[in-house]
Scaffold this active site. Structure first.
Site, PDB file in Angstrom:
ATOM      1  N   THR A  12       0.681  -1.495   0.127  1.00 22.66           N
ATOM      2  CA  THR A  12      -0.178  -0.266  -0.020  1.00 22.66           C
ATOM      3  C   THR A  12       0.299   1.119   0.507  1.00 22.66           C
ATOM      4  O   THR A  12       0.320   2.248  -0.892  1.00 22.66           O
ATOM      5  CB  THR A  12      -1.087   0.155   1.002  1.00 22.66           C
ATOM      6  OG1 THR A  12      -1.795  -1.203   1.358  1.00 22.66           O
ATOM      7  CG2 THR A  12      -1.647   1.471   1.453  1.00 22.66           C
ATOM      8  N   ASP A  56       1.772  -7.699  -4.307  1.00 21.99           N
ATOM      9  CA  ASP A  56       0.636  -6.785  -3.883  1.00 21.99           C
ATOM     10  C   ASP A  56       0.892  -7.990  -3.082  1.00 21.99           C
ATOM     11  O   ASP A  56       1.020  -9.644  -2.854  1.00 21.99           O
ATOM     12  CB  ASP A  56      -0.694  -7.639  -4.405  1.00 21.99           C
ATOM     13  CG  ASP A  56      -1.361  -7.993  -3.703  1.00 21.99           C
ATOM     14  OD1 ASP A  56      -2.105  -8.073  -2.405  1.00 21.99           O
ATOM     15  OD2 ASP A  56      -2.194  -6.293  -3.679  1.00 21.99           O
ATOM     16  N   SER A  57       1.534  -7.982  -1.390  1.00 24.03           N
ATOM     17  CA  SER A  57       1.781  -9.496  -0.263  1.00 24.03           C
ATOM     18  C   SER A  57       0.571  -9.941  -0.478  1.00 24.03           C
ATOM     19  O   SER A  57       1.170 -11.566   0.179  1.00 24.03           O
ATOM     20  CB  SER A  57       1.450  -7.817   1.469  1.00 24.03           C
ATOM     21  OG  SER A  57       0.458  -8.021   1.159  1.00 24.03           O
ATOM     22  N   SER A  58      -0.131 -10.220  -0.515  1.00 30.64           N
ATOM     23  CA  SER A  58      -1.200 -11.693  -1.088  1.00 30.64           C
ATOM     24  C   SER A  58      -0.569 -12.574  -1.930  1.00 30.64           C
ATOM     25  O   SER A  58      -1.051 -13.532  -1.747  1.00 30.64           O
ATOM     26  CB  SER A  58      -2.921 -11.049  -1.042  1.00 30.64           C
ATOM     27  OG  SER A  58      -3.327 -10.572  -0.610  1.00 30.64           O
ATOM     28  N   ASP A  89      -0.511  -7.370   4.940  1.00 26.51           N
ATOM     29  CA  ASP A  89      -1.313  -8.328   4.751  1.00 26.51           C
ATOM     30  C   ASP A  89      -0.345  -9.556   5.023  1.00 26.51           C
ATOM     31  O   ASP A  89      -1.382 -10.417   6.173  1.00 26.51           O
ATOM     32  CB  ASP A  89      -2.255  -8.456   3.829  1.00 26.51           C
ATOM     33  CG  ASP A  89      -3.557  -7.768   3.686  1.00 26.51           C
ATOM     34  OD1 ASP A  89      -3.422  -6.706   4.213  1.00 26.51           O
ATOM     35  OD2 ASP A  89      -4.101  -7.451   2.459  1.00 26.51           O
ATOM     36  N   GLN A 274      -5.851 -20.890  19.548  1.00 27.51           N
ATOM     37  CA  GLN A 274      -6.227 -20.432  18.424  1.00 27.51           C
ATOM     38  C   GLN A 274      -6.776 -18.751  19.645  1.00 27.51           C
ATOM     39  O   GLN A 274      -6.967 -17.305  18.275  1.00 27.51           O
ATOM     40  CB  GLN A 274      -7.862 -20.084  18.731  1.00 27.51           C
ATOM     41  CG  GLN A 274      -8.056 -21.740  17.585  1.00 27.51           C
ATOM     42  CD  GLN A 274      -9.679 -22.392  17.033  1.00 27.51           C
ATOM     43  OE1 GLN A 274     -10.421 -21.020  17.438  1.00 27.51           O
ATOM     44  NE2 GLN A 274      -9.621 -23.315  16.758  1.00 27.51           N
ATOM     45  N   CYS A 275      -6.083 -18.211  20.602  1.00 25.32           N
ATOM     46  CA  CYS A 275      -6.044 -17.040  21.619  1.00 25.32           C
ATOM     47  C   CYS A 275      -4.980 -16.422  21.134  1.00 25.32           C
ATOM     48  O   CYS A 275      -4.087 -17.500  21.090  1.00 25.32           O
ATOM     49  CB  CYS A 275      -5.950 -17.859  23.336  1.00 25.32           C
ATOM     50  SG  CYS A 275      -7.595 -18.271  24.130  1.00 25.32           S
TER      51      CYS A 275
END
Length: 340
Positions: A12, A56-58, A89, A274-275
């Site tokens: 970006t 693009d970082s994706s 990202d 997941q925490c």
């Protein structure tokens, strides 16, 4: 004069708005230079390597990680520090994998970028880049203060393999809840010395062998057997299993049997929570005692990004699954905290 090497991958920070579609598209580093005239006032010699095409970082992948690591190795002796401008990202993934690929790093590698393009009026790009450059050049007693791979965003420097992107709408895009901030940028740069790595006596070694045969099993209440079997039976060497709380799962016999069968077939299963805050504590509760008994590995407080990329790195280093299993639970680059 400090020599700083800038690797511009895209993101970006260097985007412009397409007048036809209204969407943001990547542009080259000259856009950044034009919007940041203060660069010329710095007592730095800046060398820029721009990826072609801009990424693009994706679309980040192992080949790009290898290219970035090799660029740093090839230029290591001639520069005081490195700044990598990268889309936010997947920045935490790239920072994590480079932390493993660049062993014994004694110079700063600072990832940064922005939430708004540098040409926007309210952009965070200018401050992020200027602060990243200052940190990349900072020395004490002739040595770089920062000797690791980091992420600089919104006036905070985080250890790269302890960070994750948590917000896509605020300038405060990253957090590192299980490890302290390394630097706080206010009127002065405040270095948190106790949190910094010191690699002064280590040899700098580049690692470029990677193996991305890694699967992910994210549990949720009511997950069906077919889904679990599909992941466990996939053509991977290791599986990151995202569990509940401090590493807990359901205790159904069929579930534990599937995990044990996968482990006996030679797969490593790594347990992370997941925490976002806290650590896996295998065996603390009954709901994780069975996992420990069958050989599920403890991921402690590693981020998901660090867990995945560390496995990719270790699998490239070792053909022996037991070697991978041993080293995944060791703190090798400051990426985890072992609870005794």
């Amino acid at each position: 004069m400090n020599n700083i090497f800038i690797i511009y991958t895209g993101g970006t920070i260097g985007m412009v708005q397409d007048p036809n579609t209204g969407s943001f598209i990547p542009f080259d580093f000259e856009l950044i230079a034009r919007n940041l005239p203060d660069l010329s006032r710095l007592n730095y010699k800046l060398t820029v390597h721009s990826f072609v095409p801009i990424i693009d970082s994706s679309n980040m992948n192992m080949d790009i990680w290898k290219e970035m690591a090799v660029i740093i190795k090839d230029n290591y002796e001639n520069y005081d520090g490195f700044v990598i401008l990268h889309g936010s990202d997947t920045m935490a993934y790239s920072a994590s994998i480079l932390s493993f690929m660049l062993e014994g790093l004694q110079k700063p590698v600072v990832f940064s970028g922005s939430q708004l393009p540098i040409g926007e009026i309210r952009t965070d790009a200018r401050e992020n880049l200027m602060t990243a450059l200052e940190i990349a050049s900072a020395k004490r007693d002739g040595k770089s203060i920062i000797q690791e791979v980091c992420i600089l965003f919104d006036n905070k420097l985080f250890r790269g393999n302890r960070s994750f992107k948590y917000n896509s709408a605020k300038f405060e895009a990253f957090r590192s809840p299980n490890y302290p901030v390394l630097v706080e940028a206010g009127i002065h740069l405040k270095y948190i010395d106790d949190a910094l790595l010191d690699n002064s006596d280590k040899e700098f070694i580049l690692h470029t062998k990677l193996d991305n045969r890694v699967g992910v099993l994210k549990l949720f209440p009511g997950i069906n057997k077919t889904t679990i079997e599909a992941v466990l039976n996939s053509d991977v060497r290791s599986i990151v299993m995202e569990t509940f709380g401090s590493g807990n799962t359901m205790t159904d016999a069929w579930f534990l049997e599937l995990l044990e069968k996968a482990i006996q077939s030679g797969k490593n299963i790594l347990n992370i929570s997941q925490c976002k805050v806290g650590s896996v504590e295998l065996g603390r509760y009954e709901t994780s005692q069975g996992l420990k008994a069958i050989g599920v590995l403890n991921g402690y407080d590693m981020t998901f990004e660090a867990a995945v990329t560390k496995l990719i790195y270790l699998q490239g280093e070792f053909e022996d699954q037991q070697e991978v299993a041993y080293w995944i639970a060791q703190n090798i680059r400051g990426e985890l905290t072992v609870n005794d």
